[in-house]
Scaffold this motif. Structure first.
Motif, PDB file in Angstrom:
ATOM      1  N   PRO B 107      22.782 -53.589  91.376  1.00  0.00           N
ATOM      2  CA  PRO B 107      23.164 -52.601  90.756  1.00  0.00           C
ATOM      3  C   PRO B 107      24.274 -52.589  89.861  1.00  0.00           C
ATOM      4  O   PRO B 107      25.452 -53.116  90.437  1.00  0.00           O
ATOM      5  CB  PRO B 107      23.646 -51.484  91.931  1.00  0.00           C
ATOM      6  CG  PRO B 107      23.781 -52.493  93.054  1.00  0.00           C
ATOM      7  CD  PRO B 107      23.262 -53.578  92.871  1.00  0.00           C
ATOM      8  N   ILE B 108      24.309 -52.063  88.593  1.00  0.00           N
ATOM      9  CA  ILE B 108      25.733 -52.023  87.963  1.00  0.00           C
ATOM     10  C   ILE B 108      25.946 -50.670  87.422  1.00  0.00           C
ATOM     11  O   ILE B 108      25.148 -49.967  86.992  1.00  0.00           O
ATOM     12  CB  ILE B 108      25.667 -53.035  86.572  1.00  0.00           C
ATOM     13  CG1 ILE B 108      26.684 -52.995  85.871  1.00  0.00           C
ATOM     14  CG2 ILE B 108      24.136 -52.743  85.911  1.00  0.00           C
ATOM     15  CD1 ILE B 108      26.611 -54.069  84.881  1.00  0.00           C
ATOM     16  N   THR B 109      27.252 -50.167  87.738  1.00  0.00           N
ATOM     17  CA  THR B 109      27.855 -49.022  87.422  1.00  0.00           C
ATOM     18  C   THR B 109      28.485 -49.073  86.135  1.00  0.00           C
ATOM     19  O   THR B 109      29.715 -49.738  86.266  1.00  0.00           O
ATOM     20  CB  THR B 109      28.469 -48.428  88.686  1.00  0.00           C
ATOM     21  OG1 THR B 109      27.393 -48.258  89.625  1.00  0.00           O
ATOM     22  CG2 THR B 109      28.777 -46.990  88.197  1.00  0.00           C
ATOM     23  N   PHE B 110      28.345 -48.230  85.195  1.00  0.00           N
ATOM     24  CA  PHE B 110      29.244 -48.209  84.071  1.00  0.00           C
ATOM     25  C   PHE B 110      30.165 -46.936  84.139  1.00  0.00           C
ATOM     26  O   PHE B 110      29.636 -45.871  84.361  1.00  0.00           O
ATOM     27  CB  PHE B 110      28.461 -48.288  82.938  1.00  0.00           C
ATOM     28  CG  PHE B 110      27.821 -49.454  82.581  1.00  0.00           C
ATOM     29  CD1 PHE B 110      28.362 -50.460  81.902  1.00  0.00           C
ATOM     30  CD2 PHE B 110      26.377 -49.612  82.897  1.00  0.00           C
ATOM     31  CE1 PHE B 110      27.696 -51.840  81.673  1.00  0.00           C
ATOM     32  CE2 PHE B 110      25.477 -50.504  82.685  1.00  0.00           C
ATOM     33  CZ  PHE B 110      26.256 -51.808  82.013  1.00  0.00           C
ATOM     34  N   LEU B 111      31.580 -47.042  83.897  1.00  0.00           N
ATOM     35  CA  LEU B 111      32.358 -46.316  84.237  1.00  0.00           C
ATOM     36  C   LEU B 111      32.742 -45.582  82.867  1.00  0.00           C
ATOM     37  O   LEU B 111      32.839 -46.192  81.747  1.00  0.00           O
ATOM     38  CB  LEU B 111      33.906 -46.672  84.770  1.00  0.00           C
ATOM     39  CG  LEU B 111      33.864 -46.746  86.350  1.00  0.00           C
ATOM     40  CD1 LEU B 111      32.901 -47.670  86.906  1.00  0.00           C
ATOM     41  CD2 LEU B 111      35.116 -47.076  86.832  1.00  0.00           C
ATOM     42  N   PRO B 112      33.214 -44.277  82.780  1.00  0.00           N
ATOM     43  CA  PRO B 112      33.187 -43.684  81.521  1.00  0.00           C
ATOM     44  C   PRO B 112      34.674 -43.774  81.186  1.00  0.00           C
ATOM     45  O   PRO B 112      35.628 -44.092  81.921  1.00  0.00           O
ATOM     46  CB  PRO B 112      33.086 -41.985  82.007  1.00  0.00           C
ATOM     47  CG  PRO B 112      33.255 -41.949  83.442  1.00  0.00           C
ATOM     48  CD  PRO B 112      32.997 -43.289  84.067  1.00  0.00           C
ATOM     49  N   GLY B 113      34.913 -43.452  79.818  1.00  0.00           N
ATOM     50  CA  GLY B 113      36.237 -43.374  79.596  1.00  0.00           C
ATOM     51  C   GLY B 113      36.825 -41.810  79.334  1.00  0.00           C
ATOM     52  O   GLY B 113      36.103 -41.140  80.034  1.00  0.00           O
ATOM     53  N   MET B 114      37.966 -41.550  79.126  1.00  0.00           N
ATOM     54  CA  MET B 114      38.227 -40.084  79.070  1.00  0.00           C
ATOM     55  C   MET B 114      38.616 -39.780  77.476  1.00  0.00           C
ATOM     56  O   MET B 114      39.023 -40.543  76.700  1.00  0.00           O
ATOM     57  CB  MET B 114      39.277 -39.844  79.846  1.00  0.00           C
ATOM     58  CG  MET B 114      39.299 -39.348  81.274  1.00  0.00           C
ATOM     59  SD  MET B 114      40.734 -39.049  82.186  1.00  0.00           S
ATOM     60  CE  MET B 114      40.964 -37.492  81.555  1.00  0.00           C
ATOM     61  N   ARG B 115      38.432 -38.346  77.640  1.00  0.00           N
ATOM     62  CA  ARG B 115      38.788 -37.724  76.091  1.00  0.00           C
ATOM     63  C   ARG B 115      39.651 -36.719  76.430  1.00  0.00           C
ATOM     64  O   ARG B 115      39.516 -35.807  77.572  1.00  0.00           O
ATOM     65  CB  ARG B 115      37.423 -36.907  75.831  1.00  0.00           C
ATOM     66  CG  ARG B 115      37.513 -36.777  74.289  1.00  0.00           C
ATOM     67  CD  ARG B 115      36.086 -36.380  73.715  1.00  0.00           C
ATOM     68  NE  ARG B 115      35.870 -34.932  74.088  1.00  0.00           N
ATOM     69  CZ  ARG B 115      35.834 -34.018  73.361  1.00  0.00           C
ATOM     70  NH1 ARG B 115      35.729 -34.168  71.816  1.00  0.00           N
ATOM     71  NH2 ARG B 115      35.639 -32.662  73.611  1.00  0.00           N
ATOM     72  N   ASP B 116      40.811 -36.382  75.727  1.00  0.00           N
ATOM     73  CA  ASP B 116      41.403 -35.088  75.845  1.00  0.00           C
ATOM     74  C   ASP B 116      41.258 -34.179  74.719  1.00  0.00           C
ATOM     75  O   ASP B 116      41.762 -34.436  73.382  1.00  0.00           O
ATOM     76  CB  ASP B 116      43.135 -35.535  75.567  1.00  0.00           C
ATOM     77  CG  ASP B 116      43.851 -34.362  75.964  1.00  0.00           C
ATOM     78  OD1 ASP B 116      43.592 -33.139  75.848  1.00  0.00           O
ATOM     79  OD2 ASP B 116      45.235 -34.735  76.135  1.00  0.00           O
ATOM     80  N   PRO B 117      40.791 -33.111  75.041  1.00  0.00           N
ATOM     81  CA  PRO B 117      40.032 -32.275  73.750  1.00  0.00           C
ATOM     82  C   PRO B 117      41.328 -31.446  73.274  1.00  0.00           C
ATOM     83  O   PRO B 117      41.165 -31.096  72.004  1.00  0.00           O
ATOM     84  CB  PRO B 117      39.225 -31.530  74.473  1.00  0.00           C
ATOM     85  CG  PRO B 117      39.410 -31.433  75.827  1.00  0.00           C
ATOM     86  CD  PRO B 117      40.154 -32.870  76.083  1.00  0.00           C
ATOM     87  N   ALA B 118      42.356 -31.586  73.876  1.00  0.00           N
ATOM     88  CA  ALA B 118      43.413 -30.861  73.250  1.00  0.00           C
ATOM     89  C   ALA B 118      44.589 -31.409  72.527  1.00  0.00           C
ATOM     90  O   ALA B 118      45.414 -30.821  72.142  1.00  0.00           O
ATOM     91  CB  ALA B 118      44.527 -30.014  74.455  1.00  0.00           C
ATOM     92  N   ALA B 119      44.187 -32.704  72.338  1.00  0.00           N
ATOM     93  CA  ALA B 119      45.013 -33.555  71.478  1.00  0.00           C
ATOM     94  C   ALA B 119      45.111 -33.154  70.042  1.00  0.00           C
ATOM     95  O   ALA B 119      43.831 -32.964  69.685  1.00  0.00           O
ATOM     96  CB  ALA B 119      44.866 -35.170  71.692  1.00  0.00           C
ATOM     97  N   LYS B 120      45.910 -33.251  69.183  1.00  0.00           N
ATOM     98  CA  LYS B 120      46.017 -33.127  67.770  1.00  0.00           C
ATOM     99  C   LYS B 120      46.372 -34.344  66.798  1.00  0.00           C
ATOM    100  O   LYS B 120      47.076 -35.069  67.332  1.00  0.00           O
ATOM    101  CB  LYS B 120      46.985 -31.993  67.694  1.00  0.00           C
ATOM    102  CG  LYS B 120      46.995 -30.701  68.248  1.00  0.00           C
ATOM    103  CD  LYS B 120      45.804 -29.967  67.694  1.00  0.00           C
ATOM    104  CE  LYS B 120      45.504 -28.675  68.496  1.00  0.00           C
ATOM    105  NZ  LYS B 120      44.114 -28.101  68.505  1.00  0.00           N
ATOM    106  N   PRO B 121      45.854 -34.254  65.790  1.00  0.00           N
ATOM    107  CA  PRO B 121      44.875 -33.283  65.245  1.00  0.00           C
ATOM    108  C   PRO B 121      43.390 -33.509  65.689  1.00  0.00           C
ATOM    109  O   PRO B 121      42.603 -32.271  65.519  1.00  0.00           O
ATOM    110  CB  PRO B 121      44.932 -33.671  63.826  1.00  0.00           C
ATOM    111  CG  PRO B 121      45.208 -35.326  63.550  1.00  0.00           C
ATOM    112  CD  PRO B 121      45.784 -35.415  65.115  1.00  0.00           C
TER     113      PRO B 121
END
Lengths: 310, 310
Positions: B107-121
Motif C-alpha cells: 500500500p502506498i499513501t500520498f500525503l497532502p500539502g497545505m493551503r492557507d486561504p487567508a494569505a494575501k494576495p
C-alpha cells in the motif's frame, strides 16, 4: 543649417552614444555603436574607439569640444573622475570635471559622477543620472525618480542635488523573470503590449494597506500562488510581476522617506519604464511631472558651459 | 536488528529520498537518487522509478507500507493530492491522504500539502513542510520558521497549523549571487567556511533602526557601494549578502506580523541554513528553539498512523 560646436558622449559599458550639437543645444546628428562600449574596447584604446565612431565629425567640422559622461569616467573607463559629494549643483559638478586634449587638438572634458556620503549602509553613487537631474532644472525643490536597471530616487533642494538612493529594481525584475520559478510560469506574448490589468493587480497589492505587502520576498511568491489559485494566467505573469516589483520600489521608497502621499514627483529620462512608473505613482497619492526627453543632454551642456569657463 | 515496517519517501522535483523505517520510527537504511527526481522521470513511470530505487527493500522485507510526500503529490507528480486548508493538524492532514496499491501488493499513501486561504494576495501553499512542523510537535502555541529556497513562517495554535507564509529568500539569494551585478563583484573562497564578520555586517544592517533597511531593493546595492567605499572586500560579498538577505526576511516577517521582539521561535529542519537563521534571530530579540533533525520523518509517521486507521 546650424554650425556644430560640440560632441556629447554618453559612454557606457555596453555602448557609446554620441550627439553632434549646435551652440543652441540642438542635436544635428547622433550615433550609437555597440563596438565602442567600454567592455569591447581593448587595451585602453578609447581614443581610437572614439575616432572610429565620430572621426568624420572632426574631419568635417574641426576640433569640436567633447563632453563625456557615464562609465567612461569610472575606474574601468578612459579617465577616472572622482565622484563629487552631495549636496552638489552645476558649479560643484563643473569644478569636478577633468580635461584632456585629443591628438587632433580637440578638448575633451570628462564629467564626474556623484556620491551621497549620507546614504546607508555605505555611500551611494551614480554616474550620468546627475546630468539628467540637472537637465530637468533644479530651480524647484522636489523629489525625482529615474527608472532603470538601477533606479535612483533623488532630492533637489536649493538648486542642488541634496541626496539620492539607488534601487536595483530593474535588475531584480530581470532576475526574477529570467532565472527564477517565475521564468517557468510565465507565458509572455511579445508584441501585444503590456497587459495593464495584470500590471495594475500587482501594483495595487504593493500599494495596499495589507502588511503582507511589506514582505517583498513573500509577495513575489504570489506569481506562483496566483496561478495555482486560478487568479492569474501564464500570460499575465510578466506584467503582474512588473507591477508588483515597481510598486514595491515605491512602497520601499516611501518607507525610506523619499515620498509621501500628496507629493509631486518628477519622472526623469525617456526610459521605456517611465509609463509604468507614471501609472503607479497615483496609487501612492503622487502627482507626476514628466521631464524633457533631452534632459541628459541639457544637463551635460549646463555643466559643460560652467566647466569650460573655469 | 529491528524489523522494517514502512518506507518513507521525500520525493521532490530534483531527487527521491527514501528511508526504511522500523515500528519504533528508527531509520534502518536510507537512500537518495537524483534519477528518481520528478523532472527526470519520463512518461509518468513513477512506479518503475520507485522500484529502481528501493525494489530490493520489498524483495527482502515484503510489501512494506509506503508513505510519500513532496512534489510527487503535486499536479506534475504521480498522484495529485488536494491541499488541506489551514487551520489543520494531524487529523485533517490524515483525512486528506490518498491511497493506492502497488503492483507488488504494497500500500502506498500520498500525503497532502497545505493551503492557507487567508494569505494575501492569494492563498499560499506548501508540500512537505507541514509534516516537518507536525514532527516538531504541536502541543505548544508558537511561531516556526523553515529556512530554504522558499522559506516558510508558520504559526501553531491549539494543536494545529493555523497559518503560514512563503518567503522566496533562498531563491533571491541564489539569483543575486549567480546572475546579478553581485556575481561579478564577489570572490568566494570555497572551503573556508562562512566569513561571519561579513555575514553579521549584512544582518546587522537588516536588523537596524535605519529606515533605509526597509528598502531591500536599495539595501542590496550596498554589495556594490561597500566595495567602492573600501568597506567590503570581494571575498566578503557572498556572506555579506547572505546576512543582508536572511536579515531582510526577518525584517519583512516582522512587518508582516510573524514575529516581535521577545518571542520564542522554532527553527525547523536540518537545512544548512539553520545556523545562519539562528545567528540572526537574536538581532530581532528572538529566543530560538532548535527542532529535532528527523522532524520530517516523525511528522509523516504521525500523519500516516492516523491515515491508516481511517
Amino acid at each position: 543649417m546650424q554650425t556644430p560646436v560640440s560632441i556629447i558622449l554618453d559612454w557606457g559599458t555596453s555602448s557609446l552614444r554620441a550627439a553632434l550639437v549646435s551652440r543652441s543645444g540642438d542635436t544635428l546628428d547622433s550615433r550609437e555603436t555597440q563596438s565602442g562600449g567600454i567592455q569591447f574596447v581593448k587595451d585602453g584604446a578609447f581614443e581610437a574607439a572614439l575616432m572610429a565612431a565620430v572621426g568624420d565629425w572632426f574631419s568635417s567640422h574641426g576640433p569640436l569640444s567633447v563632453f563625456a559622461s557615464g562609465m567612461i569616467t569610472s575606474r574601468n573607463g578612459w579617465v577616472e573622475v572622482a565622484y563629487v559629494d552631495a549636496p552638489a549643483g552645476v558649479a560643484e559638478l563643473a569644478a569636478g570635471t577633468r580635461r584632456m586634449t585629443l591628438a587632433n587638438g580637440a578638448p575633451i572634458t570628462f564629467l564626474p559622477g556623484m556620491r551621497d556620503p549620507a546614504a546607508k549602509p555605505f555611500p551611494d553613487v551614480m554616474r550620468g543620472e546627475e546630468a539628467q537631474i540637472i537637465g530637468c532644472g533644479v530651480d524647484t525643490d522636489r523629489t525625482l525618480v529615474l527608472p532603470g536597471t538601477h533606479s535612483k530616487w533623488a532630492r533637489v533642494e536649493k538648486g542642488r542635488i541634496s541626496g539620492f538612493q539607488t534601487y536595483a529594481t530593474g535588475e531584480i525584475f530581470s532576475l526574477l523573470t529570467k532565472h527564477s520559478f517565475i521564468a517557468k510560469a510565465q507565458d509572455p506574448e511579445p508584441g501585444n503590449g503590456p497587459l495593464w490589468e495584470a500590471f495594475d493587480r500587482g501594483a495595487q497589492f504593493a500599494a495596499s494597506d495589507n502588511a503582507a505587502a511589506d514582505a517583498f520576498f513573500s509577495a513575489i511568491f504570489s506569481a506562483r500562488t496566483g496561478i495555482l489559485a486560478g487568479e492569474l494566467r501564464p500570460e499575465d505573469i510578466m506584467d503582474y510581476v512588473s507591477g508588483l516589483v515597481i510598486g514595491s520600489e515605491f512602497r520601499q521608497a516611501r518607507a525610506a522617506g523619499w515620498l509621501k502621499s500628496g507629493d509631486t514627483v518628477g519622472i526623469v529620462g525617456n526610459n521605456v519604464l517611465n509609463s509604468r512608473y507614471g501609472r503607479i505613482a497615483p496609487l501612492f497619492g503622487l502627482e507626476i511631472e514628466v521631464s524633457p526627453a533631452d534632459a541628459a543632454k541639457r544637463g551635460v551642456l549646463m555643466i559643460a558651459s560652467q566647466a569650460t569657463e573655469i
